[in-house]
Write an enzyme that holds these catalytic residues in place. Structure first.
Site, PDB file in Angstrom:
ATOM      1  N   CYS A  45       7.347 -18.992 -18.002  1.00  0.00           N
ATOM      2  CA  CYS A  45       8.640 -18.265 -18.030  1.00  0.00           C
ATOM      3  C   CYS A  45       9.454 -18.478 -16.830  1.00  0.00           C
ATOM      4  O   CYS A  45       8.961 -18.547 -15.599  1.00  0.00           O
ATOM      5  CB  CYS A  45       8.317 -16.917 -18.225  1.00  0.00           C
ATOM      6  SG  CYS A  45       9.771 -15.664 -18.008  1.00  0.00           S
ATOM      7  N   CYS A  64       9.784 -15.007 -14.328  1.00  0.00           N
ATOM      8  CA  CYS A  64       8.818 -14.332 -13.734  1.00  0.00           C
ATOM      9  C   CYS A  64       7.311 -15.336 -13.519  1.00  0.00           C
ATOM     10  O   CYS A  64       6.556 -14.910 -12.809  1.00  0.00           O
ATOM     11  CB  CYS A  64       8.173 -12.998 -14.560  1.00  0.00           C
ATOM     12  SG  CYS A  64       7.333 -13.301 -16.056  1.00  0.00           S
ATOM     13  N   CYS A  69       7.597 -10.402 -18.721  1.00  0.00           N
ATOM     14  CA  CYS A  69       9.118  -9.703 -18.408  1.00  0.00           C
ATOM     15  C   CYS A  69       9.922  -9.358 -19.532  1.00  0.00           C
ATOM     16  O   CYS A  69      11.056  -8.975 -19.530  1.00  0.00           O
ATOM     17  CB  CYS A  69       9.802 -10.526 -17.577  1.00  0.00           C
ATOM     18  SG  CYS A  69      10.054 -12.253 -18.086  1.00  0.00           S
ATOM     19  N   ASP A 123       9.324 -45.599 -12.411  1.00  0.00           N
ATOM     20  CA  ASP A 123       7.816 -44.883 -12.625  1.00  0.00           C
ATOM     21  C   ASP A 123       7.622 -44.721 -13.976  1.00  0.00           C
ATOM     22  O   ASP A 123       8.121 -44.166 -14.861  1.00  0.00           O
ATOM     23  CB  ASP A 123       8.260 -43.388 -12.033  1.00  0.00           C
ATOM     24  CG  ASP A 123       6.964 -42.543 -12.162  1.00  0.00           C
ATOM     25  OD1 ASP A 123       5.924 -43.240 -12.760  1.00  0.00           O
ATOM     26  OD2 ASP A 123       6.679 -41.699 -11.301  1.00  0.00           O
TER      27      ASP A 123
END
Length: 448
Positions: free
Chosen positions: A213, A216, A238, A361
């Site tokens: 999330c 949170c 949350c 990369d």
């Protein structure tokens, strides 16, 4: 129009013709660059002439297909449209779409503009071009050395969106990252997505970049998920969750193409790949959000055949060749799905480069679920491109035997000469243009 801008339009048109007819290269990027050098305000001046509205299309995967399908859908409504259909999506490519679409007097005859924009270039482009709506397809990790981690891309897009505050967002609600970005931007938005679980045979252990999330930090829980981090998510910490979907895809079928319903309307396409359901939903949602009825959308879908190496078919003698771009782990995994859904005998060429536009990369190869290629019975796998040996090593650890041929042209000619009937060619970014031109030439020679 200023005289300098008219001169920029003329110079761009000449540059594009020289690139195509003399150097046999796509001339859009150079045309845009020359135009902006002559008149730095030419993009602003031309884009302001669009009569009814402009769309920007951003996101990691699917931009070109969504943008081109949206353009076709708007044209089917009787509108004239400016579009960077070649996929040149940095500032120079965006400028090229307008200057090459303008008349020689510097005037633009367009009801709408559909402009694909690279996420990293969005803020720069939006200083010149102010869209009314922005389609956000998805956000996945892509080219770490160019974009950085996903947080960097989200920060760039957030600043870009805030730079055009009246712009309305059309967001993939199944993507928690895109949804969070829409909420944080403060912009008005609508959502699209797939409201039901769809069995695609995907590995539920697939790496999900956005599984935590953004509010949170709690790991998201899923009622079901489709691929990557896309699905019906909620945060146990949350309460952040997938929003209600204004344009919800239902009854998805993936046999002999794909079909689904949205708002009680049934759509079918010959395109393959589960991800194309999202692409079609995005284009449909954009047309409807612009206030159009999209009454011809079903016909547009039936006639739409992706170009520019997006599930593009070629035929050389008895060999059917399907070319597709695959440039990051999620894109590759979805391509592997498409290959495995084909029950016919098939062979595969994979080409990976590490030029600047690809990202140097290539550690992302280890995040691709190549192990699933072991489900292909009998068909050969050939690795090509600049980093073919790195790819061959990755496949070795996946338990996949691969043949090495660095030159894509030689690999193609060998498969055709040996009588391959069903050949898939997956390439990353800089391999795409050359491979597509090569296939066009091979097919033209076959039909002489």
């Amino acid at each position: 129009m200023k005289l300098r801008s008219i001169a920029a339009v003329w110079a761009a048109k000449i540059t594009e013709k020289v690139c195509v007819h003399i150097f046999h290269r796509q001339g859009a990027t150079w045309a845009g660059r020359i135009a902006l050098l002559i008149s730095p305000t030419v993009l602003s001046e031309l884009s302001e002439q669009v009569r009814r509205g402009s769309f920007a299309v951003c996101g990691t995967n699917g931009k070109t297909t969504v943008n081109n399908l949206l353009c076709k859908a708007l044209e089917a409504e009787g509108s004239s449209v400016i579009c960077n259909y070649t996929g040149s999506n940095m500032l120079n490519g965006v400028a090229a779409a307008f200057v090459l679409g303008a008349k020689t007097n510097g005037r633009l005859d367009a009801d709408y503009a559909c402009i694909e924009i690279d996420e990293a270039a969005a803020r720069e482009v939006f200083t010149h071009f102010k869209p009314n709506q922005m389609v956000l397809t998805n956000l996945f990790r892509d080219q770490l050395d160019r974009y950085g981690e996903i947080d960097t891309t989200m920060d760039i897009l957030n600043k870009a969106i805030r730079f055009v505050p009246p712009m309305k967002l059309i967001v993939n609600g199944d993507d928690p990252l895109s949804t969070y970005l829409a909420l944080m931007s403060g912009s008005d938005y609508v959502t699209y997505g797939i409201s039901e679980p769809v069995h695609t045979g995907r590995n539920t252990q697939e790496i999900r970049e956005g599984r935590f999330c953004r509010y949170c930090g709690t790991q998201l829980a899923y009622r079901f998920y489709h691929y990557g981090q896309l699905g019906d998510y909620h945060c146990p910490g949350c309460g952040f969750k997938r929003p209600e979907l204004e344009f919800a895809g239902r009854n998805v079928e993936l046999y002999d193409g794909l079909s689904f319903t949205v708002g009680g309307k049934w759509f079918r396409s010959s395109q393959r790949g589960f991800y194309n359901v999202y692409n079609i939903l995005a284009a449909y949602a954009a047309v409807r959000t612009a206030g159009l009825k999209a009454g011809n959308f079903r016909k547009v879908l039936s006639d739409f055949h992706p170009k520019n190496g997006r599930m593009e078919e070629f035929f050389a003698g008895d060999t059917r060749i399907l070319l597709n771009l695959a440039k990051n782990p999620t894109g590759f995994n979805q391509n592997i799905d498409v290959v495995l859904q084909d029950e016919q005998y098939k062979e595969l060429i994979i080409a990976v480069n590490d030029n600047e536009q690809d990202g140097t990369d290539i550690s992302w190869l280890w995040d691709v679920d190549f192990e699933r290629l072991g489900e292909i019975e009998g068909g050969s796998v050939t690795v090509s491109g600049i980093r073919c040996r790195d790819l061959m090593l990755r496949l070795k650890y996946a338990g996949i035997h691969a043949e090495l041929e660095q030159d894509v042209e030689k690999a193609l000619h060998r498969h055709i000469a040996e009588g391959s009937k069903n050949l898939y060619v997956l390439v990353n970014y800089t391999a795409l243009f050359d491979t597509r031109n090569l296939l066009k030439r091979i097919c033209e020679e076959e039909h002489k």
